[in-house]
Design a protein around this motif. Structure first.
Motif, PDB file in Angstrom:
ATOM      1  N   LYS A 168       0.923  -3.239   4.569  1.00  0.00           N
ATOM      2  CA  LYS A 168       2.125  -2.871   3.880  1.00  0.00           C
ATOM      3  C   LYS A 168       2.219  -3.018   3.208  1.00  0.00           C
ATOM      4  N   ILE A 169       1.688  -5.120   2.486  1.00  0.00           N
ATOM      5  CA  ILE A 169       1.434  -5.875   1.476  1.00  0.00           C
ATOM      6  C   ILE A 169       0.496  -5.420   0.376  1.00  0.00           C
ATOM      7  N   SER A 170      -0.542  -4.590   1.236  1.00  0.00           N
ATOM      8  CA  SER A 170      -1.611  -4.472   0.406  1.00  0.00           C
ATOM      9  C   SER A 170      -0.900  -2.548  -0.485  1.00  0.00           C
ATOM     10  N   GLU A 171      -0.270  -1.639   0.095  1.00  0.00           N
ATOM     11  CA  GLU A 171       0.522  -0.542  -0.814  1.00  0.00           C
ATOM     12  C   GLU A 171       1.584  -1.853  -1.325  1.00  0.00           C
ATOM     13  N   VAL A 172       2.032  -2.633  -1.327  1.00  0.00           N
ATOM     14  CA  VAL A 172       2.933  -2.695  -2.502  1.00  0.00           C
ATOM     15  C   VAL A 172       2.101  -3.320  -3.974  1.00  0.00           C
ATOM     16  N   CYS A 173       1.008  -3.714  -3.282  1.00  0.00           N
ATOM     17  CA  CYS A 173      -0.173  -4.310  -4.617  1.00  0.00           C
ATOM     18  C   CYS A 173      -0.767  -3.790  -5.149  1.00  0.00           C
ATOM     19  N   LYS A 174      -0.697  -2.421  -4.981  1.00  0.00           N
ATOM     20  CA  LYS A 174      -1.179  -1.428  -5.213  1.00  0.00           C
ATOM     21  C   LYS A 174       0.116  -0.885  -6.203  1.00  0.00           C
ATOM     22  N   LYS A 196     -11.123   2.732   4.091  1.00  0.00           N
ATOM     23  CA  LYS A 196     -10.316   3.335   3.281  1.00  0.00           C
ATOM     24  C   LYS A 196      -9.233   3.679   3.516  1.00  0.00           C
ATOM     25  N   LYS A 197      -7.913   3.709   4.641  1.00  0.00           N
ATOM     26  CA  LYS A 197      -6.741   3.483   4.378  1.00  0.00           C
ATOM     27  C   LYS A 197      -5.941   2.540   4.045  1.00  0.00           C
ATOM     28  N   THR A 198      -6.313   0.894   4.036  1.00  0.00           N
ATOM     29  CA  THR A 198      -5.594   0.240   3.639  1.00  0.00           C
ATOM     30  C   THR A 198      -6.535  -0.588   2.106  1.00  0.00           C
ATOM     31  N   PRO A 199      -5.241  -0.286   0.841  1.00  0.00           N
ATOM     32  CA  PRO A 199      -5.915  -0.882  -0.529  1.00  0.00           C
ATOM     33  C   PRO A 199      -6.698  -2.259  -0.605  1.00  0.00           C
TER      34      PRO A 199
END
Ligand code: PMP
Length: 379
Positions: A168-174, A196-199
């Motif tokens: 979730k944190i990586s999605e927010v940053c993306k 691949k799934k976690t940016p």
């Protein structure tokens, strides 16, 4: 120190470091005495074989975390990977902004380079974790401003074992177009990670936490999306795409790759067995009474427990039992200091509670008998 037979000491400090797996050692050995060529040299077999093995290791590392081999660079360990990711990125991108977000309970190899950047004019937000050591995605999102260039949050805490919501944190940053670095030193090889799934944009890890050798680690740097520009910290020879110069320590690089491959193969088996052992320990320790677990009850590394024992001086306890059980009173990296660890303070423990706190970290080679014995010793 009293004379003890090391075989008699049950080792429960696997977050500090691990024993090299014999299978990993066997892969490394030929690279000391047979394939000893410099992997940057060419034409003759000693070097060509070393070069090929280094690239195989890059592939093995990449596979474990779901990335491409071109996205892995080798370093001397997670301390260097963290320094390169943080200082290298901030110094190369300071014209874009000067705000960094991290947490109060990161490892020193994250906090110290950030302190240095802070002293040279960067602004830093230190997020507070909850009482288990978990960082909330909402807090990260709220802290991001137009001046933020880097967020760095660890995957799992080395003292507590608590796991962060990195997906979730990586999605927010993306979403906010801010580069996200993750110190995954305690998580890689122990729990599934699939980038691949976690940016995640950059991710650090180390050989010696996963039954590989000390003094070798890696930094993953995402190649897709925007190119991540880093200022190299070590120059001289343009190794590792110019990002980390210096002759590669090929035996250890081979060991890191072998450790990653083995961790991938054994992961579910290891998780199941280690979790069972730690549950057994929790059950027995609960019988003792006066124990507070500081780690998250479920979202934690399978083998890590962090507990405070009412009225017990942890340093004294650990020194008294050190001929029978090897445990840590906090992070090994800070245990030469007697003050309570910044992690325990960060989750709100009082000084006296922090001084009564021990960390148990169970690993691949621990057995049920050892756990029973450790319980007896602690009781
Ligand atoms: N980050 C974390 C979370 C760690 O636990 C450690 C090792 N204690 C490091 C970074 C540093 O790793 P290394 O020993 O490979 O430099």
């Amino acid at each position: 120190m009293i004379q003890v037979n090391i075989k008699d000491v049950v080792y429960l400090d696997n977050n500090a470091t691990t024993r090299v797996d014999e299978r990993v050692l066997a892969e490394m050995m030929p690279f000391f005495t047979q394939h000893y060529g410099n992997p940057s040299s060419r034409y003759y077999p000693q070097a060509e074989i070393a070069k090929k093995a280094v690239e195989k290791s890059r592939f093995q590392c990449a596979k474990l975390i779901g990335t491409k081999l071109q996205e892995i660079i080798f370093t001397s360990g997670a301390t260097e990977s963290n320094n390169l990711a943080i200082k290298g990125y901030c110094l190369a991108n300071s014209t874009k902004g000067k705000h960094i977000i991290t947490s109060l309970i990161e490892h020193r190899s994250v906090l110290d380079p950030i302190k240095e950047l802070e002293m040279s004019g960067f602004n830093v937000t230190y997020l507070e974790p909850d009482h288990y050591g978990k960082i909330s995605t909402e807090k990260v999102e709220k802290a991001i401003s137009s001046n933020t260039i880097l967020v760095t949050i660890m995957f799992a805490n080395n003292e507590l074992g608590t796991i962060n919501p990195i997906d979730k944190i990586s999605e927010v940053c993306k979403k906010k177009i801010v580069v996200f670095h993750c110190d995954a030193t305690q998580a890689v090889g122990k729990i599934p990670i699939n980038l691949k799934k976690t940016p995640v944009d950059m991710l650090s890890f180390s050989g010696h936490k996963i039954y590989g050798p000390k003094g070798v680690g890696a930094l993953y740097i995402r190649k897709k999306l925007q190119k991540i520009k880093l200022l190299p910290l070590i120059r001289g020879g343009e190794h590792e795409n110019g990002l980390r110069s210096g002759t590669l320590n090929s035996p250890c690089v081979v060991g890191l790759g072998a450790a990653c491959e083995l961790a991938g193969k054994l992961m579910f088996e290891d998780i199941k067995r280690i979790h069972t052992l730690s549950e057994k320990l929790v059950k027995n320790l609960n019988l003792l009474g006066g124990i507070t677990f500081n780690n998250h009850p479920r979202e934690r590394l399978p083998g890590t427990l962090n507990l405070s024992i009412d009225g017990v001086n942890a340093e004294l306890l650990l020194s008294r039992i050190s001929d029978r059980v090897a445990l840590s009173s906090g992070s090994a990296c800070t245990s030469s200091k007697t003050e309570p660890s910044h992690v325990l303070k960060g989750i709100g423990l009082t000084d006296s509670m922090a001084k009564s706190t021990i960390r148990v970290s169970i690993g691949r080679f621990n057995t049920e008998n050892e756990i029973e014995y450790a319980c007896e010793v602690l009781m």
